[in-house]
Design an enzyme around this catalytic site. Structure first.
Site, PDB file in Angstrom:
ATOM      1  N   ASP A 109       1.607 -26.884  -3.898  1.00 36.63           N
ATOM      2  CA  ASP A 109       1.739 -26.136  -2.636  1.00 36.63           C
ATOM      3  C   ASP A 109       1.506 -27.082  -1.458  1.00 36.63           C
ATOM      4  OD1 ASP A 109       2.133 -23.721  -3.929  1.00 36.63           O
ATOM      5  OD2 ASP A 109       0.113 -22.954  -3.550  1.00 36.63           O
ATOM      6  N   ARG A 160      10.416 -26.550  -2.972  1.00 41.00           N
ATOM      7  CA  ARG A 160      10.367 -25.168  -2.491  1.00 41.00           C
ATOM      8  C   ARG A 160      10.329 -25.254  -0.964  1.00 41.00           C
ATOM      9  NH1 ARG A 160       4.781 -22.707  -3.213  1.00 41.00           N
ATOM     10  NH2 ARG A 160       5.369 -22.113  -5.319  1.00 41.00           N
TER      11      ARG A 160
HETATM   12  C1  LIG Z   1       6.901 -18.089  -2.974  1.00 44.22           C
HETATM   13  C2  LIG Z   1       6.278 -18.534  -1.693  1.00 44.22           C
HETATM   14  C3  LIG Z   1       5.495 -19.668  -1.689  1.00 44.22           C
HETATM   15  C4  LIG Z   1       4.938 -20.121  -0.484  1.00 44.22           C
HETATM   16  N1  LIG Z   1       4.226 -21.299  -0.484  1.00 44.22           N
HETATM   17  C5  LIG Z   1       3.765 -21.772   0.694  1.00 44.22           C
HETATM   18  C6  LIG Z   1       3.135 -23.046   0.775  1.00 44.22           C
HETATM   19  O1  LIG Z   1       2.971 -23.772  -0.218  1.00 44.22           O
HETATM   20  N2  LIG Z   1       2.706 -23.478   1.996  1.00 44.22           N
HETATM   21  C7  LIG Z   1       2.878 -22.712   3.125  1.00 44.22           C
HETATM   22  O2  LIG Z   1       2.510 -23.158   4.216  1.00 44.22           O
HETATM   23  N3  LIG Z   1       3.454 -21.504   3.062  1.00 44.22           N
HETATM   24  C8  LIG Z   1       3.892 -21.010   1.889  1.00 44.22           C
HETATM   25  N4  LIG Z   1       4.500 -19.787   1.857  1.00 44.22           N
HETATM   26  C9  LIG Z   1       4.426 -18.877   3.032  1.00 44.22           C
HETATM   27  C10 LIG Z   1       5.557 -19.112   4.010  1.00 44.22           C
HETATM   28  O3  LIG Z   1       5.403 -20.364   4.610  1.00 44.22           O
HETATM   29  C11 LIG Z   1       5.595 -18.025   5.095  1.00 44.22           C
HETATM   30  O4  LIG Z   1       4.384 -18.051   5.804  1.00 44.22           O
HETATM   31  C12 LIG Z   1       5.790 -16.633   4.572  1.00 44.22           C
HETATM   32  O5  LIG Z   1       6.682 -16.589   3.493  1.00 44.22           O
HETATM   33  C13 LIG Z   1       6.323 -15.726   5.706  1.00 44.22           C
HETATM   34  O6  LIG Z   1       7.614 -16.097   6.104  1.00 44.22           O
HETATM   35  P1  LIG Z   1       8.911 -15.278   5.598  1.00 44.22           P
HETATM   36  O7  LIG Z   1      10.097 -16.116   5.796  1.00 44.22           O
HETATM   37  O8  LIG Z   1       8.673 -14.840   4.194  1.00 44.22           O
HETATM   38  O9  LIG Z   1       8.969 -13.968   6.456  1.00 44.22           O
HETATM   39  P2  LIG Z   1       8.337 -13.635   7.900  1.00 44.22           P
HETATM   40  O10 LIG Z   1       8.638 -14.732   8.835  1.00 44.22           O
HETATM   41  O11 LIG Z   1       6.912 -13.187   7.711  1.00 44.22           O
HETATM   42  O12 LIG Z   1       9.172 -12.367   8.285  1.00 44.22           O
HETATM   43  C14 LIG Z   1      10.495 -12.462   8.797  1.00 44.22           C
HETATM   44  C15 LIG Z   1      11.208 -11.142   8.646  1.00 44.22           C
HETATM   45  O13 LIG Z   1      11.406 -10.893   7.232  1.00 44.22           O
HETATM   46  C16 LIG Z   1      11.269  -9.508   6.957  1.00 44.22           C
HETATM   47  N5  LIG Z   1      10.124  -9.302   6.062  1.00 44.22           N
HETATM   48  C17 LIG Z   1       9.101 -10.143   5.826  1.00 44.22           C
HETATM   49  N6  LIG Z   1       8.263  -9.605   4.923  1.00 44.22           N
HETATM   50  C18 LIG Z   1       8.749  -8.405   4.613  1.00 44.22           C
HETATM   51  C19 LIG Z   1       8.321  -7.369   3.736  1.00 44.22           C
HETATM   52  N7  LIG Z   1       7.214  -7.477   2.982  1.00 44.22           N
HETATM   53  N8  LIG Z   1       9.072  -6.265   3.666  1.00 44.22           N
HETATM   54  C20 LIG Z   1      10.187  -6.111   4.411  1.00 44.22           C
HETATM   55  N9  LIG Z   1      10.647  -7.067   5.261  1.00 44.22           N
HETATM   56  C21 LIG Z   1       9.935  -8.195   5.342  1.00 44.22           C
HETATM   57  C22 LIG Z   1      11.054  -8.823   8.287  1.00 44.22           C
HETATM   58  O14 LIG Z   1      12.305  -8.469   8.810  1.00 44.22           O
HETATM   59  C23 LIG Z   1      10.437  -9.921   9.117  1.00 44.22           C
HETATM   60  O15 LIG Z   1      10.604  -9.724  10.488  1.00 44.22           O
HETATM   61  C24 LIG Z   1       5.114 -19.355   0.693  1.00 44.22           C
HETATM   62  C25 LIG Z   1       5.918 -18.219   0.677  1.00 44.22           C
HETATM   63  C26 LIG Z   1       6.508 -17.809  -0.482  1.00 44.22           C
HETATM   64  C27 LIG Z   1       7.400 -16.601  -0.452  1.00 44.22           C
END
Ligand SMILES: Cc1cc2nc3c(=O)[nH]c(=O)nc-3n(C[C@H](O)[C@H](O)[C@H](O)COP(=O)(O)OP(=O)(O)OC[C@H]3O[C@@H](n4cnc5c(N)ncnc54)[C@H](O)[C@@H]3O)c2cc1C
Length: 283
Positions: A109, A160
């Site tokens: 990560d 990733r």
């Molecule tokens: C598998 C995985 C591993 C990760 N590993 C790391 C890591 O190693 N280091 C790190 O810094 N970060 C990590 N992250 C977190 C990542 O960096 C983001 O902070 C997090 O995923 C939020 O960004 P997003 O693109 O998912 O959506 P967001 O920017 O939170 O949301 C954008 C839009 O997506 C839609 N949305 C989001 N969530 C939902 C929901 N639950 N239901 C419906 N609509 C939704 C909405 O329309 C929202 O406005 C990881 C995320 C994932 C999924």
């Protein structure tokens, strides 16, 4: 203050591996792969880092013994990155020896920017020795990512791509969501072009739709990449994507050290706070 686990359980699969396994099996039954993550970060003493290494190795043994479809994700600060870099490297390599033994995959990560360079450096050393058994995470919001992606794609790294979950200042990271999305698309194009199997970590509908359109337009098959989401979020979307023939993996965190992970999820999305509050009133 010690908060009860009941509050976190929407986003955390259990406080022990035994509690997490049925949830993994359930996801596997829906054609969804998993990466298990033993929660914790910023270990400050060798005894705890040594214990964590043993837990990670036991986790690999447990996955093998229980025949579940899961890789594991780790944090280098759990293996002693705050203590000493050589010590952390030794721990990482010992874990990767076990991964080779079980034909497993370890994803490192990405943590906050204090660790970005060290994480990339250690990843590259590990990749040289362990190749397909190790992968890294890159955060689209960082200004430095343009160079890191080019470099890692050239290497053929297993990446990733996520947006980035830590609070970073403007001089280091984009702050505007549309700009982060555009950067994400730019970097993903590079990964799709140059690497074998990029991992697309996002819950964002706009990005998911864009990926579908872009890959179709470029004739990139569904088997060439996977979507990744976090446990407790968008399960129906995961199932729908899997049913459409996309590869999907859910990141399943478990363990007693859930507090920092849990608070990052709450800060990310106000709806997550409502999910948690509603669980307080469920029997
Ligand atoms: C598998 C995985 C591993 C990760 N590993 C790391 C890591 O190693 N280091 C790190 O810094 N970060 C990590 N992250 C977190 C990542 O960096 C983001 O902070 C997090 O995923 C939020 O960004 P997003 O693109 O998912 O959506 P967001 O920017 O939170 O949301 C954008 C839009 O997506 C839609 N949305 C989001 N969530 C939902 C929901 N639950 N239901 C419906 N609509 C939704 C909405 O329309 C929202 O406005 C990881 C995320 C994932 C999924």
């Amino acid at each position: 203050m010690k908060l009860p686990y009941a509050l976190a359980k929407r986003f955390v699969a259990g406080e022990s591996l035994d509690q997490a396994v049925p949830k993994v099996a359930d996801l596997n039954e829906h054609g969804i792969k998993v990466t298990l993550d033993l929660l914790g970060e910023n270990v400050k003493d060798r005894k705890t880092a040594d214990d964590t290494l043993q837990h990670y190795i036991e986790l690999l043994e447990g996955i093998h013994a229980q025949n579940i479809d899961s890789s594991i994700s780790i944090k280098l600060t759990m293996l002693g990155l705050d203590i000493d870099r050589d010590y952390c490297r030794n721990n990482l390599f010992e874990l990767l020896d076990a991964a080779v033994k079980f034909n497993q995959f370890i994803r490192i990560d990405m943590e906050g920017t204090d660790y970005t360079q060290a994480t990339i450096d250690l990843y590259k050393e590990a990749f040289k020795k362990y190749g397909k058994h190790v992968g890294i995470v890159i955060q689209a919001y960082l200004h430095r990512t343009k160079n890191d992606i080019a470099d890692l794609a050239e290497l053929g790294a297993d990446v990733r791509l996520c947006k980035g979950a830590y609070n970073e200042p403007e001089r280091l990271a984009l702050q505007n969501m549309d700009a982060i999305r555009e950067a994400y698309k730019e970097y993903l194009k590079v990964l799709l072009d140059k690497t074998v199997y990029p991992r697309i970590a996002t819950h964002d509908n706009k990005l998911i739709s864009w990926v579908k359109e872009y890959t179709q337009e470029k004739g990139i098959g569904k088997s060439r990449f996977e979507f990744q989401m976090l446990y407790g979020m968008r399960l129906n979307t995961c199932k729908a994507l899997a049913a459409e023939g996309y590869n999907v993996r859910v990141y399943v965190p478990y363990g007693t050290m859930w507090f920092p992970y849990f608070t990052r999820r709450l800060k990310e999305r106000k709806e997550n706070i409502w999910f948690v509050l509603s669980t307080m009133f469920q029997k």
